[in-house]
Write a protein that holds these residues in place. Structure first.
Motif, short mmCIF file in Angstrom:
data_model
loop_
_atom_site.label_atom_id
_atom_site.label_comp_id
_atom_site.label_asym_id
_atom_site.label_seq_id
_atom_site.Cartn_x
_atom_site.Cartn_y
_atom_site.Cartn_z
N UNK A 1 0.79 -1.25 0.00
CA UNK A 1 0.00 0.00 0.00
C UNK A 1 0.82 1.28 0.00
N UNK A 2 2.09 1.22 -0.30
CA UNK A 2 2.96 2.36 0.03
C UNK A 2 2.61 3.63 -0.77
N UNK A 3 2.11 3.52 -1.98
CA UNK A 3 1.74 4.73 -2.74
C UNK A 3 0.22 4.91 -2.84
N UNK A 4 -0.49 4.38 -1.84
CA UNK A 4 -1.94 4.51 -1.84
C UNK A 4 -2.33 5.99 -1.87
N UNK A 5 -3.25 6.32 -2.76
CA UNK A 5 -3.70 7.71 -2.84
C UNK A 5 -2.88 8.60 -3.76
N UNK A 6 -1.74 8.10 -4.25
CA UNK A 6 -0.94 8.88 -5.20
C UNK A 6 -1.50 8.68 -6.61
N UNK A 7 -1.49 9.74 -7.40
CA UNK A 7 -1.97 9.64 -8.76
C UNK A 7 -0.80 9.85 -9.72
N UNK B 1 2.39 -0.85 -6.29
CA UNK B 1 2.60 0.04 -5.14
C UNK B 1 1.29 0.73 -4.74
N UNK B 2 0.18 0.33 -5.35
CA UNK B 2 -1.15 0.84 -5.01
C UNK B 2 -1.42 2.28 -5.46
N UNK B 3 -0.64 2.81 -6.40
CA UNK B 3 -0.93 4.14 -6.92
C UNK B 3 -2.11 4.05 -7.90
N UNK B 4 -2.78 5.17 -8.09
CA UNK B 4 -3.80 5.26 -9.14
C UNK B 4 -3.12 5.78 -10.40
N UNK B 5 -3.43 5.16 -11.55
CA UNK B 5 -2.71 5.53 -12.76
C UNK B 5 -3.66 5.90 -13.88
N UNK C 1 0.28 13.56 -8.83
CA UNK C 1 1.51 13.58 -8.02
C UNK C 1 2.76 13.31 -8.85
N UNK C 2 2.62 12.57 -9.94
CA UNK C 2 3.81 12.17 -10.69
C UNK C 2 3.48 12.03 -12.16
N UNK C 3 4.49 12.30 -12.99
CA UNK C 3 4.35 12.09 -14.43
C UNK C 3 5.49 11.19 -14.89
N UNK C 4 5.14 10.16 -15.63
CA UNK C 4 6.14 9.34 -16.32
C UNK C 4 6.05 9.72 -17.78
N UNK C 5 7.12 10.23 -18.35
CA UNK C 5 7.02 10.74 -19.71
C UNK C 5 7.97 10.05 -20.67
N UNK D 1 8.58 9.33 -4.41
CA UNK D 1 7.26 9.69 -3.90
C UNK D 1 7.29 10.16 -2.46
N UNK D 2 6.28 10.90 -2.11
CA UNK D 2 5.98 11.15 -0.71
C UNK D 2 7.09 11.88 0.01
N UNK D 3 6.92 11.96 1.29
CA UNK D 3 7.98 12.51 2.09
C UNK D 3 7.94 14.02 2.15
N UNK D 4 7.77 14.55 3.31
CA UNK D 4 7.93 15.99 3.53
C UNK D 4 9.04 16.12 4.55
N UNK D 5 10.26 16.38 4.04
CA UNK D 5 11.43 16.33 4.92
C UNK D 5 11.31 17.26 6.12
#
Lengths: 319, 185
Positions: A42-48, A71-75, A104-108, A303-307
């Protein structure tokens, strides 16, 4: 922003050796997830994540999509066939519209060199380069490194990239990654398909495939784009196979066991002999398996992480 | 670095005694020890599970199946802490369906690790029963999770750390409480 790797993965040239090792080490535990009955964490749950492909691609797109889903992301897949010319406005407008939908992310994947960086500089989402023109294809380079590392140490390994190095982003990412991890790198192919000045990178050049086979521990056999023949880079496919084809007979004369990689899709009987592709030295399907793990690792690390909150959270967990 | 005070909670002999007592407790609470699976939570939980398994084999004669689990990818705080760079391996070599499974960890604190471990376990099968064995329970739970077998209970403040050392990884067996001294407060 992730503390581990930065915002984007654009190429291996800009990464430090330790960053590359971090991605490879992180890929190791991800291999096991794909062997589970329930292939999902579930580590990327909720990420698009948007897969933005301006060039046709089957393997890379499917590999990214598996990695994202495991990783449970939505794509969302956006495939835009068409222009290989970078139409700046169109590309950025597309991405900004997607960002307005809170991705949240783009793969191009794009036909123009530099397209991924162009995009990364203009949007807040993480960007992963899935191949930009003749520039780089970092996740392919990483999966090749992982596949070699599964079999032998990369440091000191003699790796020869064979074929159309000139037009190959796979070759470029491979060369950068291999050099950074301490491999010795060579290129072999027709003079017309080797970039000028490749020797200045520290890459040795072989004009004859027999010499490359005698020298190397690993051959990474590139796909010969068939349109190169029409453009006059090679006289004919049969001629290419006769001079540069990686055949069983040629491998039989190698002084040591070689490892054969190919990024796919293969032209059997052009750059590689079918008996080699399906033979015991081939790790071509391992590359495909490792591709999913390496992409999972890259997605996870970006992904993720707010340092700014990380310090505050340190005392909170069980560890 | 603020000054720290270290207090020895368990030395090597006390640790061995504590693990033996935990093994006895696990056997007592497991009607069917022959099918027992012990799953250590990476990292120190894996070593502790190995020692408990050996002790249980001595006590009951049964071979104990073992596994290891890294719960990093099941945490609820990736957004906050960012990716923990190295994820350890998860190895669950046996089918868990219908078997008594014990999760083994070194320190029980907020309970969030165990919450994540339960989620991960559910992706691997449906054990007959899941138990939790921890070497140290330091209190201060943030979710409603309790252990079935506890080696030692310790009262701590939120800033304290409980550090578990095992021979296999650290060259010695010990448990220490590290208390951070607040200066100028």
């Amino acid at each position: 922003m992730s503390p581990a790797l930065g915002k984007d993965l654009l190429g291996l040239e800009s990464l430090a050796a330790d960053d590359i090792r971090l991605i490879l080490d992180t890929a190791e535990p991800f291999k096991e997830i794909s062997e589970r009955a329930i292939k999902k964490v579930p580590v990327l749950r909720g990420k698009t994540i948007v897969n933005l492909f301006f060039e046709p691609s089957t393997r890379t797109r499917i590999s990214f999509e598996f990695a994202e889903k495991r990783l449970s992301a939505d794509t969302v897949n956006v495939a835009s066939p068409g222009s290989s010319v970078l139409k700046g406005e169109t590309l950025v407008d597309t991405a900004r519209n997607l960002e307005a939908m809170r991705i949240d992310m783009v793969v191009i994947r794009h036909g123009s060199s530099g397209a991924a960086k162009f995009l990364a500089d203009r949007i807040q989402s993480n960007v992963i380069n899935a191949g930009d023109g003749k520039h780089e294809h970092p996740t392919q380079g990483l999966l090749d490194l992982l596949t070699i590392r599964d079999r032998r140490p990369i440091e000191g390994a003699k790796v020869c990239v064979v074929g159309d190095v000139l037009h190959s982003r796979v070759a470029r990412s491979n060369i950068w990654g291999l050099l950074k991890l301490g491999a010795r790198v060579a290129a072999c192919g027709p003079r017309s398909l080797l970039p000028l000045g490749i020797g200045e990178l520290g890459v040795r050049v072989f004009r004859r495939i027999e010499e490359a086979i005698e020298w190397a521990d690993v051959l990474n056999v590139l796909r010969l784009q068939l349109e190169r023949m029409q453009a006059g880079y090679v006289p004919s496919l049969r001629e290419y196979y006769r001079v540069f084809g990686v055949t069983l007979e040629r491998l039989a004369r190698a002084p040591r066991e070689l490892l054969i990689l190919h990024p796919g899709p293969m032209n059997r009987g052009v750059e590689i002999d079918s008996r080699v592709a399906d033979g015991p030295h081939s790790v071509i399907l391992d590359q495909v398996t490792n591709g999913v793990a390496v992409r999972m690792a890259a997605l996870y690390l970006l992904a993720g992480g707010r340092p700014e909150l990380a310090e505050a959270a340190k005392g909170g967990g069980d560890r | 670095m603020p000054p720290e005070e270290r207090q020895l909670l368990l030395d090597d002999r006390a640790l061995a005694r504590t693990l033996l007592r935990m093994a006895q407790d696990i056997v007592r609470q497991t009607p069917d020890p022959a099918h027992l699976v012990l799953i250590g939570v990476q990292r120190r939980g894996v070593e502790l599970a190995a020692r408990l398994a050996a002790a249980i084999t001595d006590l009951s004669g049964a071979e104990v199946a073992r596994g290891a689990m890294d719960i990093t990818l099941y945490r609820d705080d990736l957004e906050v802490v960012g990716p923990k760079p190295i994820v350890g391996p998860t190895r669950l070599p046996v089918d868990l369906d219908g078997r008594p499974v014990w999760i083994v960890d070194d320190v029980l604190f907020t309970g969030r690790t165990v919450r994540a471990a339960l989620d991960e376990l559910a992706d691997f099968g449906r054990p007959a029963r899941v138990g939790l064995a921890v070497l140290i329970d330091r209190g201060r739970r943030e979710v409603p999770i309790q252990a079935d077998v506890v080696g030692e209970r310790v009262t701590t403040s939120a800033d304290d750390r409980v550090e578990v050392f095992v021979r296999e990884l650290d060259g010695r067996d010990a448990v220490e409480l590290v208390h951070v001294v607040k200066v100028g407060a």
